[in-house]
Design an enzyme around this catalytic site. Sequence first.
Site, short mmCIF file in Angstrom:
data_model
loop_
_atom_site.label_atom_id
_atom_site.label_comp_id
_atom_site.label_asym_id
_atom_site.label_seq_id
_atom_site.Cartn_x
_atom_site.Cartn_y
_atom_site.Cartn_z
N ASP A 67 -9.97 7.23 1.56
CA ASP A 67 -9.76 8.57 1.16
C ASP A 67 -10.45 9.01 0.30
OD1 ASP A 67 -8.68 6.73 -0.70
OD2 ASP A 67 -6.49 7.13 -0.11
N ASN A 136 5.58 4.26 -4.07
CA ASN A 136 6.32 4.98 -2.96
C ASN A 136 6.18 4.40 -1.49
OD1 ASN A 136 3.90 6.26 -2.46
ND2 ASN A 136 4.48 8.33 -2.81
N HIS A 138 2.88 4.59 0.14
CA HIS A 138 2.07 5.01 0.79
C HIS A 138 0.96 3.98 1.11
CE1 HIS A 138 0.07 6.82 -3.16
NE2 HIS A 138 -0.70 5.49 -2.74
N GLU A 143 1.78 9.82 2.30
CA GLU A 143 2.62 9.83 1.80
C GLU A 143 4.09 9.74 2.65
OE1 GLU A 143 2.18 9.26 -1.30
OE2 GLU A 143 1.34 10.85 -2.43
P1 PGA Z 1 -3.18 1.33 -7.20
O1 PGA Z 1 -2.91 2.22 -6.12
O2 PGA Z 1 -3.97 0.25 -6.82
O3 PGA Z 1 -4.02 2.07 -8.25
O4 PGA Z 1 -1.74 0.80 -7.65
C1 PGA Z 1 -2.54 1.81 -4.91
C2 PGA Z 1 -2.53 2.64 -3.72
O5 PGA Z 1 -1.92 3.89 -4.26
O6 PGA Z 1 -2.82 2.57 -2.80
#
Ligand code: PGA
Length: 261
Positions: A67, A136, A138, A143
């Site tokens: 992404d 959450n 994702h 999302e």
């Molecule tokens: P993070 O993000 O490694 O910064 O916790 C993980 C994600 O959002 O996929």
Amino acid sequence: MEVIIRDSAEEVSILGAQIVANLLRRKPRCVLGLATGRTPLLLYAELIRLHQAEKLDFSSVSTFNLDEYVGLPHDHPQSYQFYMRENFFRHVNILEESTHVPDGCAADLRLHCLEYEAAIKEAGGIDLQLLGIGSNGHIGFNEPTGSLSSRTWIKILSEKTLKDNAGHFRTPEEQPQHVVTMGIGTILEAAHCVVLACGVQKSSAVKAMIEGPVSSMCPASALQFHPRTTVIADAAASARMDHPEHYRWIEQHKLAWQKYS
Ligand code: PGA
């Protein structure tokens, strides 16, 4: 799902790097799907160490990142293009033209998303997709309540994700609310998905991904349909699961060839 629990984030990262390195040694021309965020930083550091200490060779590898933020140019310190260059690409012998990160500044974003999907197909598909998981649930920036068969597209970040990542930006105005992300359907086509999860803030999402019902409320739960997903979680991220002893039992009884390949 294969679930591997380790005590620390460091052990999670070293095992994740070992799985990537094993693939590279087996298949030098492999296609890696890469992730950004805090979680994979130690894994990239370990791959760099293996490159320097053991000449782990990236010269024939191609990569596709999950992404990118819409509107952040390549040289913006919070863009994922910048992150990948600084934390990984410039430290190993990967060819720049073999690396792909969605372009959040493409003149025609919708066309760019279609072309990104086509480029993955043209490369032969992703052999190993690295994933983090959001608090959450994702994966990529897919999302909750989004389609579980989505393709690479422009998505709107949830308020929860904006809050989780606000610390990376100096002001709220600077933080993009839109992203380009591989879809869940895109991710599910990778031959092997490897999810890293560290920290207590991921514990509810990890439980929902592995033990919960498949639901768009936890997009990562779609991985239950994937034929080959490995979750590597530290003790804190595993704390809410109901069956840790079952996952340890399975790991202990794997045949040698089944382990960490
Ligand atoms: P993070 O993000 O490694 O910064 O916790 C993980 C994600 O959002 O996929």
